[in-house]
Design a protein around this motif. Sequence first.
Motif, mmCIF file in Angstrom:
data_model
loop_
_atom_site.group_PDB
_atom_site.id
_atom_site.type_symbol
_atom_site.label_atom_id
_atom_site.label_comp_id
_atom_site.label_asym_id
_atom_site.label_seq_id
_atom_site.Cartn_x
_atom_site.Cartn_y
_atom_site.Cartn_z
ATOM 1 N N ALA A 1 -4.497 -53.074 -44.300
ATOM 2 C CA ALA A 1 -5.747 -53.323 -43.577
ATOM 3 C C ALA A 1 -5.501 -53.935 -42.206
ATOM 4 O O ALA A 1 -6.351 -53.844 -41.312
ATOM 5 C CB ALA A 1 -6.659 -54.222 -44.404
ATOM 6 N N SER B 1 -9.036 -49.823 -39.564
ATOM 7 C CA SER B 1 -9.663 -48.858 -40.457
ATOM 8 C C SER B 1 -8.810 -47.601 -40.573
ATOM 9 O O SER B 1 -8.394 -47.030 -39.571
ATOM 10 C CB SER B 1 -11.059 -48.496 -39.934
ATOM 11 O OG SER B 1 -11.649 -47.501 -40.724
ATOM 12 N N ASP B 2 -8.533 -47.190 -41.803
ATOM 13 C CA ASP B 2 -7.766 -45.968 -42.043
ATOM 14 C C ASP B 2 -8.523 -45.126 -43.051
ATOM 15 O O ASP B 2 -8.347 -45.238 -44.251
ATOM 16 C CB ASP B 2 -6.369 -46.297 -42.557
ATOM 17 C CG ASP B 2 -5.489 -45.059 -42.694
ATOM 18 O OD1 ASP B 2 -5.985 -43.945 -42.399
ATOM 19 O OD2 ASP B 2 -4.321 -45.193 -43.095
ATOM 20 N N ARG B 3 -9.395 -44.269 -42.541
ATOM 21 C CA ARG B 3 -10.244 -43.456 -43.416
ATOM 22 C C ARG B 3 -9.437 -42.429 -44.190
ATOM 23 O O ARG B 3 -9.896 -41.921 -45.206
ATOM 24 C CB ARG B 3 -11.347 -42.778 -42.577
ATOM 25 C CG ARG B 3 -12.348 -43.767 -41.998
ATOM 26 C CD ARG B 3 -13.296 -43.100 -41.008
ATOM 27 N NE ARG B 3 -12.597 -42.509 -39.879
ATOM 28 C CZ ARG B 3 -12.179 -43.174 -38.811
ATOM 29 N NH1 ARG B 3 -12.398 -44.478 -38.711
ATOM 30 N NH2 ARG B 3 -11.544 -42.562 -37.830
ATOM 31 N N PRO C 1 -16.541 -43.997 -46.097
ATOM 32 C CA PRO C 1 -16.408 -44.929 -44.976
ATOM 33 C C PRO C 1 -17.626 -45.847 -44.875
ATOM 34 O O PRO C 1 -18.758 -45.394 -44.961
ATOM 35 C CB PRO C 1 -16.325 -44.000 -43.754
ATOM 36 C CG PRO C 1 -15.868 -42.689 -44.286
ATOM 37 C CD PRO C 1 -16.450 -42.591 -45.669
#
Length: 555
Positions: free
Chosen positions: A196, A200-202, A213
């Motif tokens: 984290a 943000s890593d969708r 998301p």
Amino acid sequence: MNTSSLIIIDGNILSMDEFGSTFEALHIKGNKINCLGTNKEILKNKDSNTVVISARGGTVLPGFIDSHVHLFPGSSYLNKLNLMPLKTFSELKDLIFYYIENNPSGTFVFGRGANYQLFDETELKTRKQLDQISTKNPILVQAPDGHTAWANTKALKDAGILEGITLPVGNEVVMSSDGFAEGMLKENEAIRLVLALAGSDRSRLGLDTGGEPNPPASDEEKQSDISVLKSGLSHLAKLGITSIHNMDGNFYTLELLDEIRKSGELTCRVKVPFHFKNNMRIEQLEQASIMSKRWNDEFLSSGFVKFFMDGVLDSSTAYLIEDYADQPGVKGEALFEEDEFNELVIDCDNRSLQIAVHSIGDGAVQRVLNAYENAQKVNGVRDSRHRVEHIELIQKVDIKRFKDLNVIASMQPVHPPGCDGLPLEPTISKIGVNRYNEAYAWRSIKEAGGTVTFSTDWPVSNVDPINAISNALNREKWSEDTIDQRLSLIETLRAYTIEGSYAEFKEHSKGILKEGYLADIVILSEKIDRIPTNDISKIEVINTIIDGKIVYSRD
């Protein structure tokens, strides 16, 4: 290249049908195979709009089907640090030093594919080893299996877990005797706390949470994610892959792929599951049914649910029936209690949803098979084709159950220790000599009548099918007395084609080169059945064709 008529001549065409039929040429009309035969016979179908390709003697096969990948994370990782080639901690240190020097100060450092043995060279705790590289940059390096990672002090402190944290069963921030985190992180719920820090890593949502998301992705973010997925699809096309069974998923992934399809750029057929996590409620399975109804065509579909029953052998998080050979008293833990999982399987099966369960230890495999058998008793027997993913250890009594229950064995020929550059240790010491014959037991399951599909678990391993096929055929035994679990060449190719289509209920439309079947085809540079197995890794993909369209040409 779009064409309404395409002819392939001069080929060593291996149809993959049950008769072992071979041909010299074939004709594609629209998106399907029209006919197969000799050059002379097939060229009679040529007209002014026909494109003719010479295979130049190379093997022509149905397009490869990788039955277990993670498309979105794999696409995202194409531009991440690749640690797989590294053999020593010194090499790791040099690579990360170089990365830090060529990126802004304080950049989060993340690398994939670090072998467990990289941290065996010193008595220092792993976080302190990584502190030797940097105390100013948070560093996280992840094992090839994706289930273990190691972080430096900066990363652990920034993530708020240097002094430990309580996590769900099967997940762990490993602590040392001084009351601080040792540096090793076991399983996703621990690893993602540090990941984290990168923002943000969708791409990992379908794997990490199975959720969407939050907040919803902006239009700009969606376009960025579509570009990531397109890069992954292009990578697959270059390797001859025309279908994949994705093993993580959410609505967002399907919606992005739908946008790519609408633009005519979806160059691979994709199945995406609903990923049910062990912190979800059974009512959430309704989302899987919604997915199944919304996406159900030849290019983009859902229709199945993915579960994780355990972790991996190397970190002792795989669930075993007997103790780990090198850790008396340790068996690992199942991520679902037996009664709970039985209820979930009954519900999925009653919804006519297929089920795929990550099960590496023999305890996990047995628990899943028991649940499938119980569902048949409760719901009645149907053509469910439920799946067990990985099966790195299995009890002898469970081998025949794959045939008896019509369960798919989804296995990865690049995963056994000694294959694809993986070290033998620590895995074989955890398995123990007395369990060698029940480890990665492809042939045992096949000979007992079970259906075996092959795949890579990309990005855990290299997604290249030729590399996987080479490893399958060149796998070495760990001892003189160990069963040779290799399949034949044709069995191996079928595990990458027709068996994969069977696993998704598509054996009557793809996976074989046959009149009326979808024109998903790969042309190789050599005759794969005429060269020594140790030369197969040198074969290249010349052309990839999907739905009658050429989506990749080497030349």
